[in-house]
Design an enzyme around this catalytic site. Structure first.
Site: not given
Ligand SMILES: Cc1cc2nc3c(=O)[nH]c(=O)nc-3n(C[C@H](O)[C@H](O)[C@H](O)COP(=O)(O)OP(=O)(O)OC[C@H]3O[C@@H](n4cnc5c(N)ncnc54)[C@H](O)[C@@H]3O)c2cc1C
Length: 564
Positions: A11-12, A14, A113, A210, A229, A231, A241, A243-244, A275, A342, A377, A383
């Site tokens: 339930a993130g 996606a 970015f 999982d 990846q 980061h 992290l 952030t970029e 990256r 990452h 990526r 996201l």
């Protein structure tokens, strides 16, 4: 036995996006998550989400940047879909309540970015994932008729029927230890990444691969698993992290000689190259003795060049992270960073609608490999991937459900998984601790399956993973209870991580070239003639992975030399 048109595991972003899409298409949905949905790892996403929203931008430019970022391993049909559908998806998010940052003119602000040729990253300060996840969860709460939530339920395995269709899953209620069979016409895996195979990692403790292992165990191929990846900016001491978005706002990297060394590696894009390129540049500086920090293992990230007011407004979370986890005020002094694990570009192989090779089984988000990220990526494309392919999976699973009956599912898998859990709980203390094995796995992966790789290191990693798999069979835990027994879940997760790590190592050994995040010091060149293809790993029957290849889909962009 609960029975639904669509069972969503995770339930993130996606999973939640798949749930609203499936429910909007008329399906009944079970949304199941091993943690409370807003504690899903998407909550940690920081810098933003990409979309060619500015009228002067074009989704084809976004798509080309993504193809180039992927080092031409990404499937261009999927990339085109993701980038073309991005603006509408971001607008949809805004309309349901996400408070994206706006500029002085009141327009959506878009920050630069890595690897992007246009400013196209929409953001909410540096808590974008949290903003998206909370708004989606508020929406889910409205779907009382269509979406049943099973929060803090841990899936232990997928169920296939005699014809090889996925018809449900077995799960354990974390709060009570009760096991349950969930029947479903379709199952969508949205269970996130596998960063915990590495130590350190930017990923939360729940990111244990999982869904990748569960799909692999029932015969679904994993693809692009060698593409892990690193980061460029994770805290030297603990892997948190930065952030970029910091580099997007103008922060830059310095070596021990005070040089902006990215001039040597990517003179056009500098710190905002992709990256893989920036991480390799940093690691080269460190390996050649120009690192900073006590043992020269770090690089300076200088955020003091960003106006303080802007940092406090647009990067406030990393101001806190700097203070709390490195004792550094990033508005006043540079902070020590290094490349850190990452994200995994690989995952369960799917088509552009999230369908896997197993009828009734879909995958979306970091657990899946569509493959829109290929070898590397771009920041702020994950996201987007979760939302676009979460939605598409939900819609397609709902359409499939509409024309089929509810399958009959027995409790065989439930009994087998209950026995497996009893066996773990009943183990004596003759073996090793689960936590020790996990620690050794993470350390080995970070040593030999990292930014730079070679045959000897990878073979060593494979031997270690095989030994740890043996040791995991008798690894013991302390908690023998039923209520919130995270210990026993940790033992099950260890098995998943070992399967995922083995697939990663085998694919990295197989790919005898350097592309994207896979840099082989013994094969330092990209070799399109032999290796412009995906590596797929599947397990059919026993614990021996099979390796095979699948073609890369090329629509409009032929491979060319990649320079930033
Ligand atoms: C620190 C950090 C910052 C990031 N920033 C950005 C960014 O700015 N922009 C960007 O595009 N990307 C970013 N990313 C990447 C991005 O956040 C993730 O790839 C993405 O959020 C993954 O979403 P997901 O829905 O696939 O999985 P998750 O959000 O990880 O959700 C997985 C779900 O599956 C459930 N689950 C897992 N296993 C089981 C099981 N056995 N049983 C039941 N449920 C299970 C979990 O409980 C959870 O609900 C960042 C990543 C990190 C680590």
């Amino acid at each position: 036995m609960p029975a639904h048109d669509v069972l969503i595991i995770g339930a993130g972003l996606a999973g939640q996006r798949a749930a609203t899409a499936a429910a909007d298409a008329g399906a009944t949905v079970a949304l199941l998550s091993k943690v409370h949905p807003v504690r899903s790892h998407s909550v940690a996403a920081a810098g933003g989400i990409n979309a060619a929203i500015n009228p002067a931008d074009d989704w084809r430019s976004h798509a080309f940047d993504t193809v180039k970022g992927s080092d031409y391993l990404g499937d261009q049909d999927a990339i085109e879909i993701m980038c073309a559908e991005a603006p509408a998806e971001v607008m949809h998010l805004e309309h349901i309540g996400v408070t994206f940052h706006r500029n002085d003119k009141g327009e959506l602000d878009l920050r630069p970015f890595g690897g992007a040729s246009f400013n196209r990253t929409a953001y909410v300060a540096d808590i974008t994932g949290q903003a998206l996840l909370h708004v989606l969860y508020e929406q889910i709460l409205k779907y009382t008729e269509k979406v049943d939530r099973f929060e803090e339920w841990f899936v232990t395995s997928l169920i296939l029927d005699d014809e090889g269709q996925c018809v449900g899953a077995v799960a354990r209620d974390v709060r009570s230890g009760r096991m349950e069979t969930f029947a479903a016409k379709n199952v969508i895996l949205a269970s996130g990444g596998s960063g915990q195979c590495y130590k350190p990692t930017t990923n939360a403790l729940i990111c244990t691969g999982d869904g990748m292992a569960q799909a692999y165990r029932v015969g679904a191929p994993l693809m692009d698993m060698e593409m892990v990846q690193y980061h460029p900016t994770t805290l030297l001491e603990n892997g948190f992290l930065i952030t970029e978005g910091a580099r997007g706002e103008g922060a830059y990297l310095l070596n021990a000689d005070g040089e902006r060394f990215m001039e040597k590696y990517a003179p056009n894009k500098m710190e905002l190259a992709s990256r893989d390129v920036v991480s390799r540049a940093e690691q080269t500086e460190i390996n050649e003795g120009r690192g900073v920090g006590d043992d020269g293992a770090g690089i300076y990230l200088d955020i003091t060049v960003v106006p303080r007011k802007r940092t406090l407004e647009a990067l406030r979370e990393i101001v806190n992270i700097g203070k709390d986890f490195a004792g550094v005020d990033i508005t006043r002094e540079p902070i020590l960073i290094r490349p850190g694990q990452h994200y995994i570009m690989g995952g369960v192989k799917t088509d552009i609608n999230g369908a896997t090779s197993i009828p009734g089984l879909y995958a979306a988000g970091e657990v899946a490999c569509v493959s829109v990220h290929g070898g590397n990526r771009l920041g702020a494309n994950s996201l987007l991937d979760t939302l676009i392919f979460g939605r598409r999976s939900g819609e397609h699973a709902a359409a499939r459900a509409a024309v089929m009956p509810m399958p009959h599912v027995n409790d065989d898998a439930l009994r087998s998984d209950s026995d497996m859990i009893s066996e773990i709980i009943g183990r004596d203390r003759a073996g090793r601790r689960v936590s020790e094995i996990k620690e050794e796995l993470g350390t080995e992966m970070n040593r030999n399956v990292a930014v730079f790789r070679d045959e000897a290191g990878l073979r060593h990693a494979h031997e270690v993973v095989r030994r740890l798999k043996e040791e995991a069979q008798s690894a013991y835990i302390d908690d023998r209870g039923t209520v919130f027994n995270q210990d026993v879940l940790g033992a099950i997760e260890l098995g998943y991580m070992l399967d995922v790590a083995e697939a990663t190592v085998i694919a990295a050994i197989e790919r005898k070239e350097s592309r994207g995040a896979q840099f082989r010091t013994d094969y330092p060149e990209r070799n399109d003639d032999e290796w412009l293809k995906h590596i797929d790993i599947s397990r059919n029957g026993d614990d021996t992975p099979d390796v095979f290849y699948s073609p890369v889909t090329i629509t409009q962009w032929q491979p060319e030399e990649r320079k930033y």
